[in-house]
Design a protein around this motif. Structure first.
Motif, PDB file in Angstrom:
ATOM      1  N   ARG A  78      71.226  65.761  51.075  1.00 32.98           N
ATOM      2  CA  ARG A  78      72.710  65.645  50.974  1.00 32.98           C
ATOM      3  C   ARG A  78      72.985  66.272  52.085  1.00 32.98           C
ATOM      4  N   ALA A  79      72.577  67.358  52.805  1.00 28.81           N
ATOM      5  CA  ALA A  79      72.992  67.743  54.088  1.00 28.81           C
ATOM      6  C   ALA A  79      72.458  67.023  55.164  1.00 28.81           C
ATOM      7  N   VAL A  80      71.447  66.176  55.162  1.00 31.48           N
ATOM      8  CA  VAL A  80      70.960  65.332  56.173  1.00 31.48           C
ATOM      9  C   VAL A  80      72.196  64.103  56.243  1.00 31.48           C
ATOM     10  N   LYS A  85      74.943  60.814  58.960  1.00 33.90           N
ATOM     11  CA  LYS A  85      75.515  59.474  58.494  1.00 33.90           C
ATOM     12  C   LYS A  85      74.606  58.396  58.457  1.00 33.90           C
ATOM     13  N   PRO A  86      73.309  58.509  57.968  1.00 37.41           N
ATOM     14  CA  PRO A  86      72.659  57.260  57.966  1.00 37.41           C
ATOM     15  C   PRO A  86      72.836  56.343  56.900  1.00 37.41           C
ATOM     16  N   PRO A 112      65.878  59.708  57.396  1.00 34.11           N
ATOM     17  CA  PRO A 112      67.205  59.062  57.375  1.00 34.11           C
ATOM     18  C   PRO A 112      66.799  57.668  57.841  1.00 34.11           C
ATOM     19  N   ARG A 113      67.597  56.477  57.378  1.00 35.19           N
ATOM     20  CA  ARG A 113      67.436  55.220  57.847  1.00 35.19           C
ATOM     21  C   ARG A 113      68.653  54.615  58.039  1.00 35.19           C
ATOM     22  N   ALA A 142      74.529  73.048  59.166  1.00 34.68           N
ATOM     23  CA  ALA A 142      76.062  73.023  59.049  1.00 34.68           C
ATOM     24  C   ALA A 142      76.580  72.526  57.985  1.00 34.68           C
ATOM     25  N   GLU A 143      75.942  71.384  57.102  1.00 37.00           N
ATOM     26  CA  GLU A 143      76.334  70.521  56.211  1.00 37.00           C
ATOM     27  C   GLU A 143      75.639  71.300  54.871  1.00 37.00           C
TER      28      GLU A 143
END
Length: 145
Positions: A78-80, A85-86, A112-113, A142-143
């Motif tokens: 979720r943080a990634v 924003k992938p 991430p993709r 940070a997220e």
């Protein structure tokens, strides 16, 4: 290496957990460590490992530890997603050499993709710049919820 065998306390993740090899940490608690993959298949590739289990594969993992580890994977993913924003992400967990496993300490990959970016092959990506990994880790931290 097969699906079955003794845990090697000198595998690279065990050394990272003991602080013998540096890593770019995203976050950790008493049971889990999330850190940047130094050979990322995509920008923002994070690994999530148990700090308490000596499981080599999914078959060895204690169910209660797997439950906590899976929740940590979800929290990290979720943080990634919020940070980078992938357009999607791949969640991978390899078991046994024939299954693609290269480090025999159970771990999950969050990759991430983006549609317009090719993903590098597992175990074939070049080593990333540590400062770039630190910057990505800061954005992900940070997220975190």
């Amino acid at each position: 290496m097969s699906l079955h065998g003794a845990y090697d306390p000198d595998n690279i993740f065990a050394k990272i957990l003991r602080g013998e090899i540096p890593s770019v940490k995203v976050w950790e608690d008493d049971e889990v460590l999330a850190f940047m993959d130094v050979f990322p298949q995509s920008e923002g590739h994070v690994l999530v490992v148990s700090k308490t289990s000596k499981a080599r594969t999914l078959l060895d993992m204690e169910p209660e530890v797997l439950t906590r580890l899976t929740a940590a994977v979800q929290r990290t993913a979720r943080a990634v997603e919020k940070a980078l924003k992938p357009e999607g992400f791949s969640l991978m967990q390899f078991n046994g050499e024939a299954g693609g496993q290269t480090v025999f300490h159970l771990h999950f990959h969050i990759v991430p993709r983006w549609a317009d970016r090719a993903m590098k092959g597992h175990g074939h990506a070049p080593m990333a710049d540590v400062e770039h990994l630190k910057a990505l880790a800061s954005r992900i931290v940070a997220e975190l919820d």
